[in-house]
Each structure stands twice: as structure tokens, then as C-alpha cells.
Design an enzyme around this catalytic site. Structure first.
Site, PDB file in Angstrom:
ATOM      1  N   HIS A 170      30.663  11.952   2.158  1.00  5.39           N
ATOM      2  CA  HIS A 170      29.878  10.708   2.169  1.00  5.39           C
ATOM      3  C   HIS A 170      28.417  10.964   2.520  1.00  5.39           C
ATOM      4  O   HIS A 170      27.673  10.033   2.793  1.00  5.39           O
ATOM      5  CB  HIS A 170      30.471   9.706   3.154  1.00  5.39           C
ATOM      6  CG  HIS A 170      31.756   9.102   2.678  1.00  5.39           C
ATOM      7  ND1 HIS A 170      31.788   8.009   1.843  1.00  5.39           N
ATOM      8  CD2 HIS A 170      33.047   9.453   2.894  1.00  5.39           C
ATOM      9  CE1 HIS A 170      33.050   7.693   1.581  1.00  5.39           C
ATOM     10  NE2 HIS A 170      33.835   8.559   2.203  1.00  5.39           N
ATOM     11  N   LYS A 223      32.196  10.743  -5.123  1.00  8.24           N
ATOM     12  CA  LYS A 223      31.597   9.630  -4.387  1.00  8.24           C
ATOM     13  C   LYS A 223      30.222   9.340  -4.991  1.00  8.24           C
ATOM     14  O   LYS A 223      30.148   8.706  -6.022  1.00  8.24           O
ATOM     15  CB  LYS A 223      31.532   9.976  -2.896  1.00  8.24           C
ATOM     16  CG  LYS A 223      32.914  10.340  -2.303  1.00  8.24           C
ATOM     17  CD  LYS A 223      33.550   9.238  -1.500  1.00  8.24           C
ATOM     18  CE  LYS A 223      35.047   9.380  -1.328  1.00  8.24           C
ATOM     19  NZ  LYS A 223      35.501  10.483  -0.480  1.00  8.24           N
ATOM     20  N   SER A 278      34.110   8.165   7.358  1.00 10.98           N
ATOM     21  CA  SER A 278      34.079   7.160   6.301  1.00 10.98           C
ATOM     22  C   SER A 278      34.465   5.752   6.747  1.00 10.98           C
ATOM     23  O   SER A 278      34.242   4.800   6.011  1.00 10.98           O
ATOM     24  CB  SER A 278      34.972   7.605   5.144  1.00 10.98           C
ATOM     25  OG  SER A 278      36.271   7.874   5.617  1.00 10.98           O
TER      26      SER A 278
HETATM   27  C1  LIG Z   1      36.807  11.192  -0.343  1.00 18.28           C
HETATM   28  C2  LIG Z   1      36.862  12.286   0.613  1.00 18.28           C
HETATM   29  C3  LIG Z   1      37.497  13.499   0.302  1.00 18.28           C
HETATM   30  C4  LIG Z   1      38.291  13.680  -0.974  1.00 18.28           C
HETATM   31  O1  LIG Z   1      37.485  13.924  -2.045  1.00 18.28           O
HETATM   32  P1  LIG Z   1      38.098  13.805  -3.525  1.00 18.28           P
HETATM   33  O2  LIG Z   1      37.057  14.418  -4.369  1.00 18.28           O
HETATM   34  O3  LIG Z   1      38.321  12.340  -3.798  1.00 18.28           O
HETATM   35  O4  LIG Z   1      39.382  14.574  -3.533  1.00 18.28           O
HETATM   36  C5  LIG Z   1      37.437  14.523   1.209  1.00 18.28           C
HETATM   37  N1  LIG Z   1      36.820  14.368   2.401  1.00 18.28           N
HETATM   38  C6  LIG Z   1      36.223  13.217   2.750  1.00 18.28           C
HETATM   39  C7  LIG Z   1      35.534  13.117   4.072  1.00 18.28           C
HETATM   40  C8  LIG Z   1      36.218  12.132   1.875  1.00 18.28           C
HETATM   41  O5  LIG Z   1      35.637  11.004   2.219  1.00 18.28           O
END
Ligand SMILES: *Cc1c(COP(=O)(O)O)cnc(C)c1O
Length: 400
Positions: free
Chosen positions: A216, A247, A188
């Protein structure tokens, strides 16, 4: 001072160094209202603009009128028909046999690892994996952890060789240890991709399980946003796919897809599923509508990529370094921590909200502004952003 006083004194010092986050007074669309002023939103991961989509709002209102709000424990009386329908659609969308929905990606990572990996098993993990994967490995209490250099398949094989040695000795329950290779799909901070095909091949060679966190990737990569496994055409070859519903889907929740037997096992054993409540009706209805939109049309995903290619081109033309991203995550590399913070502040004054990413989120000297375009931006919005980047870039001497 007693130890309690010391405790409060210590945490006060830390709290004092923290800048409180901005409070958003509008919907989370292409623009955000902060302190009564409009700012172009270049920092959320709502890739497809679904956070303010009319169709999701309508689906939520309809479901709430019919079913109300709360659900319950999935294992007691909380499994709702909407949960089952969502799991069916998510599995289909991902090209997997089955899916289990949890209340967050963080929860899904913890469930995915803790449920199947114990003290005497082996985990092999990319050095830049997301915090939720690192924590998931911790809660599993696994002793044998091997960290390989970021995206380095040579080092991955080296670590796997060590892992395989350990896996030759039976555990106290008489079974051989499992080896789990785990990676983010899209990283990310830089927007680079895990080398999934090589990883899958190595996993075969060493008899390891594979897990990818596609937080992502879904809604972004693959045909119509079907994610990284679809992008590499590896259907059925990655054991565990974790996703988030916060996301691209712009709601909340997480999920795991895989073979039916594995998902059934999670539904029976995962502590995060058994001892925590389920997604509410409005959340579930919103995500379900989002998945249905993507099943029907790739228009939003195409718009996202048009915008991504456009803004990267424009930044490149101006002379900004946007790193090695293969996704909409667009790092504008500034290297210096103070410069990145200054840059972001000046953009903000000019109406552009894009966050600086500095140590410890990235290595020292790798500070950048992370720009995330979405399908909700128009060309005009992006031109405005690029012009403001140009002005600030000149002001701060980043551009000549
Ligand atoms: C945002 C993210 C998460 C967490 O997800 P949530 O639904 O916000 O708890 C987990 N892994 C990665 C790679 C992320 O970017």
C-alpha cells in the site's frame, strides 16, 4: 454419516453464512456498476486510477498484437523481453539494484521469506502483518518466531534480544542462523506506517536482515510514489522490499527488490518463481506502462494526495473520527460491528460503495468503514461521498 458426508455438511454450514460479493459490471474506475446501478467506488486500492487508464489499455493492445498472450515458466522458455524491461524499470523506480517479478504480492512474500529462511533461522514479525506474510513465515517452516507488538520498537528490541540469543548457536549446517525482521510498510486497515528508520537501526545493532512489504506504499508514498523506503530516505538500507502490482498499479503481480546478488539468488532458488508460470504479456505490458507513467510525472500521486487531504478534512469537519492514518486509507471509526454494517448498507442504497471492516479483520470494537479515495475521483465525487456519509451519520445517530 461417513466422514465425507460430515465434511460436506460442515462446509455447507460455513458457506451458508457467507454473503456473496457484488458482481461488477463496469470497469474499475471512480464508479462501479452493480446490478445496473452506478455506485461511487470508495473501496478499491486502485489508488491512481490506472485500472481504466487509456495509456495502459493502449499499451496492452499494442503488446498483445505484437506478442500474443501467454508466456511460460521463467526458468524455461518464459522469460520475455517485457519481463526484463519491467524488472529494470521497477528496480530503478524503487531505487534498488535489481528486481524480480512474480505473479502476485502473496507469491512474492512467500518467495521472499521461504527462499532464504529455514527451520533453524529466526523471524521477528509485527503482530498486525498481512496474511500473506504470516503464510510466508509458515511455509518457510521456521521454528523460531518472535511477534512484536504492532509498531512498538521497544518490544521489537526486546524480541530481537531473544532472537540474538538463538542466533548464537550454529545450525546443523554449521552456519549461524539468520534473523529476519519483517513488517508491512503501510498497514492496510488503519493506514499507519511501520517505524522503518528505528527498525533499520535496530537491525544494524543486532545483525538482522530487514524486509518491508510495500503493497500500500508504492504509487502512494515517497517522491512520485516511489514507496516507503523513499519516504524515509532509506535507500539501500532495507534488504528486501516486496511490492504488489495489483494495488496502485491496478494490474496483477508482485515483485521483490534488493541487492543484485539477492535478486539473482531468488531467480535461481525461489520455488514460486521456478514452479509457477510468469506474468502474461498483457499484464506485463500494462504494469510497464504504469511504471513509465510514474517515472515521467507525479501528477497522479499529487492528485491522490489532494483528494486524500480533502476527504479527511471534510470528514473531520463533520465530526467523524478517522483514526491515525498517514496514508489515503481513511478509516471512519464506528466501533460497533452492527453499526458499521448498517452504515455501509445505507451508503450503498445512496450510491456510495464503501466496505465495513469488522472483526476478525480488526479487533472487536474497532469496526469502521474503510474509505479509499483515488486519483480518479473529482472534488464533486468526494463532496457527494461526504454528503452521503453526513446523511447516514445523522440517520444512525453517529453525528449529532
Ligand atoms: C494486497 C496485499 C498483498 C497481496 O498482494 P497481491 O498482489 O494481491 O497478491 C500482500 N501484502 C499486503 C500488505 C497487501 O496489502
Amino acid at each position: 454419516m461417513n466422514s465425507k458426508d460430515v465434511f460436506y455438511k460442515e462446509i455447507s454450514k460455513i458457506v451458508a453464512t457467507r454473503k456473496t460479493p457484488y458482481v461488477i459490471e463496469s470497469g474499475e474506475g471512480a464508479y462501479l456498476t452493480i446490478n445496473g446501478k452506478q455506485k461511487l467506488n470508495l473501496c478499491s486500492s486502485h489508488y491512481l486510477g490506472l485500472a481504466t487508464d487509456k495509456r495502459l489499455k493502449k499499451a496492452v493492445i499494442k503488446a498483445v498484437e505484437k506478442y500474443g498472450i501467454g508466456t511460460g515458466y521463467r526458468t524455461l522458455a518464459g522469460t520475455h523481453v517485457l519481463h526484463i524491461e519491467l524488472e529494470k524499470h521497477l528496480a530503478q523506480f524503487k531505487g534498488a539494484e535489481a528486481a524480480i517479478v512474480l505473479t502476485g504480492g502473496y507469491m512474492a512474500n512467500c518467495a521472499a521469506i521461504q527462499t532464504i529462511i529455514g527451520k533453524e533461522d529466526v523471524v521477528v514479525s509485527d503482530s498486525l502483518n498481512h496474511a500473506s506474510i504470516i503464510d510466508a513465515i509458515r511455509v518457510s517452516q521456521v521454528q523460531n518466531k518472535f511477534i512484536y507488538k504492532h509498531r512498538d520498537t521497544k518490544d521489537l528490541e526486546k524480541q530481537l534480544k531473544e532472537a540474538a540469543k538463538i542466533a548464537k548457536t550454529k545450525k546443523s549446517d554449521g552456519n549461524y542462523p539468520s534473523i529476519l525482521i519483517v513488517t508491512d510498510g503501510v498497514f492496510s486497515m488503519d493506514g499507519d506506517l511501520a517505524p522503518l528508520p528505528e527498525m533499520v537501526a535496530l537491525a544494524k545493532k543486532y545483525g538482522a536482515l530487514t524486509m518491508v512489504d510495500d503493497a500500500h506504499g508504492e504509487g502512494v508514498l515517497g517522491r512520485g510514489g516511489r514507496g516507503i523506503v523513499d519516504h524515509f530516505n532509506l535507500h539501500g538500507q532495507v534488504d528486501i522490499e516486496v511490492g504488489t502490482l495489483s494495488k496502485a498499479f491496478s494490474v496483477i503481480g508482485g515483485f521483490i527488490t534488493g541487492k543484485k546478488v539477492l535478486i539473482d539468488f531468488y531467480k535461481q532458488k525461489a520455488r514460486q518463481f521456478m514452479f509457477s508460470n510468469a506474468l502474461t504479456i498483457p499484464d506485463t505490458a500494462a504494469v510497464l506502462e504504469g511504471v513509465k507513467i510514474l517515472e515521467k510525472s507525479d501528477a497522479l500521486v499529487r492528485k491522490l494526495w489532494d483528494n486524500t487531504n480533502y476527504i479527511k478534512e471534510q470528514f473531520g469537519r463533520l465530526g467523524f473520527d478517522t483514526g491515525n492514518s498517514e496514508t489515503p486509507i481513511t478509516p471512519v471509526m464506528l466501533h460497533d460491528e452492527e453499526l458499521a454494517k448498517q452504515f455501509s448498507l445505507k451508503l450503498f442504497e445512496k450510491g456510495v460503495f464503501a466496505t465495513p471492516i469488522v472483526f476478525p479483520m480488526v479487533a472487536k470494537g474497532a469496526a469502521r468503514i474503510r474509505v479509499i479515495p483515488s486519483a480518479s475521483h473529482s472534488k464533486k465525487d468526494l463532496d457527494f461521498a461526504v454528503n452521503m456519509f453526513k446523511d447516514v451519520g445523522c440517520e444512525l445517530g453517529v453525528l449529532k
